[in-house]
Motif scaffolding. Structure first.
Motif, PDB file in Angstrom:
ATOM      1  N   ASN A   1      48.267  40.568  -8.848  1.00 17.13           N
ATOM      2  CA  ASN A   1      47.738  39.498  -7.058  1.00 17.13           C
ATOM      3  C   ASN A   1      48.944  40.323  -6.523  1.00 17.13           C
ATOM      4  N   LEU A   2      49.878  40.215  -6.730  1.00 15.06           N
ATOM      5  CA  LEU A   2      51.225  41.242  -6.678  1.00 15.06           C
ATOM      6  C   LEU A   2      50.240  41.944  -5.367  1.00 15.06           C
ATOM      7  N   LYS A   3      50.300  43.055  -5.949  1.00  9.83           N
ATOM      8  CA  LYS A   3      49.536  44.312  -5.747  1.00  9.83           C
ATOM      9  C   LYS A   3      48.489  44.245  -4.809  1.00  9.83           C
ATOM     10  N   ASP A   4      47.960  43.510  -4.509  1.00 12.00           N
ATOM     11  CA  ASP A   4      47.284  43.246  -3.573  1.00 12.00           C
ATOM     12  C   ASP A   4      47.253  42.941  -2.734  1.00 12.00           C
ATOM     13  N   THR A   5      47.641  41.781  -2.091  1.00 13.46           N
ATOM     14  CA  THR A   5      48.460  41.084  -1.101  1.00 13.46           C
ATOM     15  C   THR A   5      49.193  42.063  -0.740  1.00 13.46           C
ATOM     16  N   TYR A   6      50.195  43.682  -1.342  1.00 20.12           N
ATOM     17  CA  TYR A   6      51.507  43.843  -0.590  1.00 20.12           C
ATOM     18  C   TYR A   6      50.276  44.730   0.165  1.00 20.12           C
ATOM     19  N   HIS A   7      49.264  45.073  -0.775  1.00 13.24           N
ATOM     20  CA  HIS A   7      48.656  46.478   0.752  1.00 13.24           C
ATOM     21  C   HIS A   7      47.993  45.764   1.153  1.00 13.24           C
ATOM     22  N   LYS A   8      47.430  44.456   1.656  1.00 17.43           N
ATOM     23  CA  LYS A   8      46.263  43.686   2.166  1.00 17.43           C
ATOM     24  C   LYS A   8      47.400  43.331   3.036  1.00 17.43           C
ATOM     25  N   LEU A   9      48.331  42.825   3.140  1.00 19.16           N
ATOM     26  CA  LEU A   9      49.182  42.294   4.489  1.00 19.16           C
ATOM     27  C   LEU A   9      50.672  43.539   4.546  1.00 19.16           C
ATOM     28  N   GLY A  10      51.286  43.362   3.541  1.00 18.49           N
ATOM     29  CA  GLY A  10      52.971  44.161   3.605  1.00 18.49           C
ATOM     30  C   GLY A  10      51.605  45.457   4.253  1.00 18.49           C
ATOM     31  N   GLU A  11      51.442  46.292   3.795  1.00 16.25           N
ATOM     32  CA  GLU A  11      51.308  47.732   4.283  1.00 16.25           C
ATOM     33  C   GLU A  11      50.600  47.462   6.011  1.00 16.25           C
ATOM     34  N   LEU A  12      49.669  46.513   6.163  1.00 19.17           N
ATOM     35  CA  LEU A  12      49.229  46.438   7.594  1.00 19.17           C
ATOM     36  C   LEU A  12      50.613  46.004   8.296  1.00 19.17           C
ATOM     37  N   LEU A  13      51.037  45.248   8.171  1.00 15.89           N
ATOM     38  CA  LEU A  13      52.051  44.516   8.401  1.00 15.89           C
ATOM     39  C   LEU A  13      52.886  45.782   9.063  1.00 15.89           C
ATOM     40  N   VAL A  14      53.678  46.651   8.299  1.00 17.31           N
ATOM     41  CA  VAL A  14      54.025  47.912   8.352  1.00 17.31           C
ATOM     42  C   VAL A  14      53.898  48.931   9.062  1.00 17.31           C
ATOM     43  N   ARG A  15      52.275  49.110   9.055  1.00 11.24           N
ATOM     44  CA  ARG A  15      51.461  50.317   9.601  1.00 11.24           C
ATOM     45  C   ARG A  15      51.598  49.455  10.948  1.00 11.24           C
ATOM     46  N   ARG A  16      51.270  48.870  11.906  1.00 17.61           N
ATOM     47  CA  ARG A  16      50.931  47.684  12.169  1.00 17.61           C
ATOM     48  C   ARG A  16      52.526  47.497  13.458  1.00 17.61           C
ATOM     49  N   ASN A  17      53.474  48.020  12.502  1.00 16.26           N
ATOM     50  CA  ASN A  17      55.015  47.624  13.265  1.00 16.26           C
ATOM     51  C   ASN A  17      55.286  46.248  13.766  1.00 16.26           C
ATOM     52  N   LEU A  18      54.355  45.288  12.613  1.00 15.04           N
ATOM     53  CA  LEU A  18      54.449  43.932  13.120  1.00 15.04           C
ATOM     54  C   LEU A  18      55.407  43.016  12.440  1.00 15.04           C
ATOM     55  N   ALA A  19      55.982  44.057  11.629  1.00 12.48           N
ATOM     56  CA  ALA A  19      57.295  43.528  10.555  1.00 12.48           C
ATOM     57  C   ALA A  19      57.818  45.565   9.868  1.00 12.48           C
ATOM     58  N   PRO A  20      59.045  45.258  10.275  1.00 14.16           N
ATOM     59  CA  PRO A  20      60.330  46.501   9.634  1.00 14.16           C
ATOM     60  C   PRO A  20      60.296  46.229   7.658  1.00 14.16           C
ATOM     61  N   SER A  21      59.482  47.442   7.906  1.00 15.16           N
ATOM     62  CA  SER A  21      59.446  47.546   5.662  1.00 15.16           C
ATOM     63  C   SER A  21      60.503  47.056   5.325  1.00 15.16           C
ATOM     64  N   GLU A  22      61.987  47.191   5.533  1.00 16.78           N
ATOM     65  CA  GLU A  22      62.729  46.451   4.765  1.00 16.78           C
ATOM     66  C   GLU A  22      62.447  44.201   4.727  1.00 16.78           C
ATOM     67  N   ALA A  23      61.959  44.096   5.494  1.00 15.52           N
ATOM     68  CA  ALA A  23      61.141  42.507   5.613  1.00 15.52           C
ATOM     69  C   ALA A  23      60.641  42.477   4.987  1.00 15.52           C
ATOM     70  N   ILE A  24      59.623  43.261   4.348  1.00 13.56           N
ATOM     71  CA  ILE A  24      57.994  43.317   3.602  1.00 13.56           C
ATOM     72  C   ILE A  24      59.605  43.322   2.255  1.00 13.56           C
ATOM     73  N   ASP A  25      60.256  43.891   1.970  1.00 10.10           N
ATOM     74  CA  ASP A  25      60.396  44.401   0.370  1.00 10.10           C
ATOM     75  C   ASP A  25      61.297  43.507   0.454  1.00 10.10           C
ATOM     76  N   GLU A  26      62.123  42.957   1.379  1.00  9.51           N
ATOM     77  CA  GLU A  26      62.582  41.555   0.592  1.00  9.51           C
ATOM     78  C   GLU A  26      61.782  40.632   0.599  1.00  9.51           C
ATOM     79  N   ALA A  27      60.796  40.411   1.254  1.00 12.60           N
ATOM     80  CA  ALA A  27      59.567  38.914   0.582  1.00 12.60           C
ATOM     81  C   ALA A  27      59.023  39.585  -0.752  1.00 12.60           C
ATOM     82  N   LEU A  28      58.958  40.707  -1.206  1.00 10.82           N
ATOM     83  CA  LEU A  28      58.179  41.177  -2.834  1.00 10.82           C
ATOM     84  C   LEU A  28      59.263  40.793  -3.259  1.00 10.82           C
ATOM     85  N   ALA A  29      60.560  41.475  -3.380  1.00 13.02           N
ATOM     86  CA  ALA A  29      61.528  41.032  -4.023  1.00 13.02           C
ATOM     87  C   ALA A  29      61.901  38.968  -4.202  1.00 13.02           C
TER      88      ALA A  29
END
Ligand SMILES: [Zn+2]
Length: 261
Positions: free
Chosen positions: A12-40
């Motif tokens: 589930n975590l992986k799905d969530t990451y791909h669907k939301l985290g990847e999209l956010l980074v790709r569109r420059n809506l959130a820095p990848s560090e913020a996504i990594d922290e949230a995943l942590a």
């Protein structure tokens, strides 16, 4: 909440990451560090055998994103997955070019509203149409087929239909259908609008969009289609590419007598 195995949670975590985290980074809506922290944070929850907090919620709490933006993205994902079949069509004028804004999902169920818009534009004498695809989350071959007749009609009237800001997925559909040599696509709106300054014929030879090539050397005052034998003989480092035949002529070059660009 029922029992969920660790493995299931990881998936589930992986799905969530791909669907939301990847999209956010790709569109420059959130820095990848913020996504990594949230995943942590999510991993920590899993380590504690808790149901991990949703990625969007963590990012809202940490003030990386607004709740409104997260809701918009989640809705967009539902549209992309076909759970919601929404297509909004907007229309605005940009220096005499009708900009059609497509937002949502353009599949076989949406051919009619799209063709109606083009029909109306044609009836009002608009032959220059730019289609904004930046918010198009899904496009299939049925969706794009609704454009085709109108591209020909716009060109017959001295205009064109151009597309800009296609997502990589939509760009792939256009290529797969072999439209890359027929339809002009641009990264940005201003590039698309600028291209209307020249008739489409300046970009096309023998019914297809083409590349025009010459050489810097003063010995050649001729430009070619990129696949002309004479063009092939120009060394890579000496090649100059022109956006259109007009650009080549403007640089003082004449069309090659063999390939007749
Ligand atoms: Zn040639």
């Amino acid at each position: 909440m029922g029992y969920t195995s660790g493995q299931q949670m990881n998936r589930n975590l992986k799905d969530t990451y791909h669907k939301l985290g990847e999209l956010l980074v790709r569109r420059n809506l959130a820095p990848s560090e913020a996504i990594d922290e949230a995943l942590a944070v999510q991993r920590l929850h899993i380590g504690q055998k808790r149901t991990p907090q949703r990625l969007g919620e963590i990012l809202i709490e940490r003030k990386v994103l607004s709740r409104r933006l997260v809701q918009e993205i989640l809705q967009e994902q539902q549209v992309g997955r076909g759970e919601k079949r929404i297509l909004k069509i907007g229309l605005r004028d940009a220096e005499g070019v009708a900009v059609v804004v497509l937002e949502g999902r353009l599949d076989e169920t949406k051919e009619k509203p799209v063709t109606q818009i083009f029909e109306r534009l044609m009836n009002r004498g608009f032959a220059r149409i730019a289609v904004d695809c930046s918010r198009l989350v899904y496009l299939d071959s049925h969706g794009i087929s609704s454009f085709m007749a109108y591209i020909d009609e716009a060109r017959a009237r001295g205009g064109d239909m151009k597309f800009f800001s296609l997502t990589p997925e939509a760009g792939f559909v256009v290529k797969r259908l072999g439209l890359g040599n027929f339809v002009q696509t641009f990264a940005k709106e201003d590039e698309a609008l600028k291209a209307f300054e020249l008739p489409i014929d300046e970009y096309m030879s023998r019914g297809a969009l083409a590349e025009y090539v010459s050489t810097d050397s003063r010995s050649s005052r001729v430009f070619h289609l990129s696949y002309c034998n004479d063009a092939q003989r120009i060394r890579e480092k000496d090649r100059i590419y022109y956006e259109s035949k007009w650009h080549a002529r403007d640089a003082g070059k004449l069309g090659c007598k063999r390939c007749k660009p």
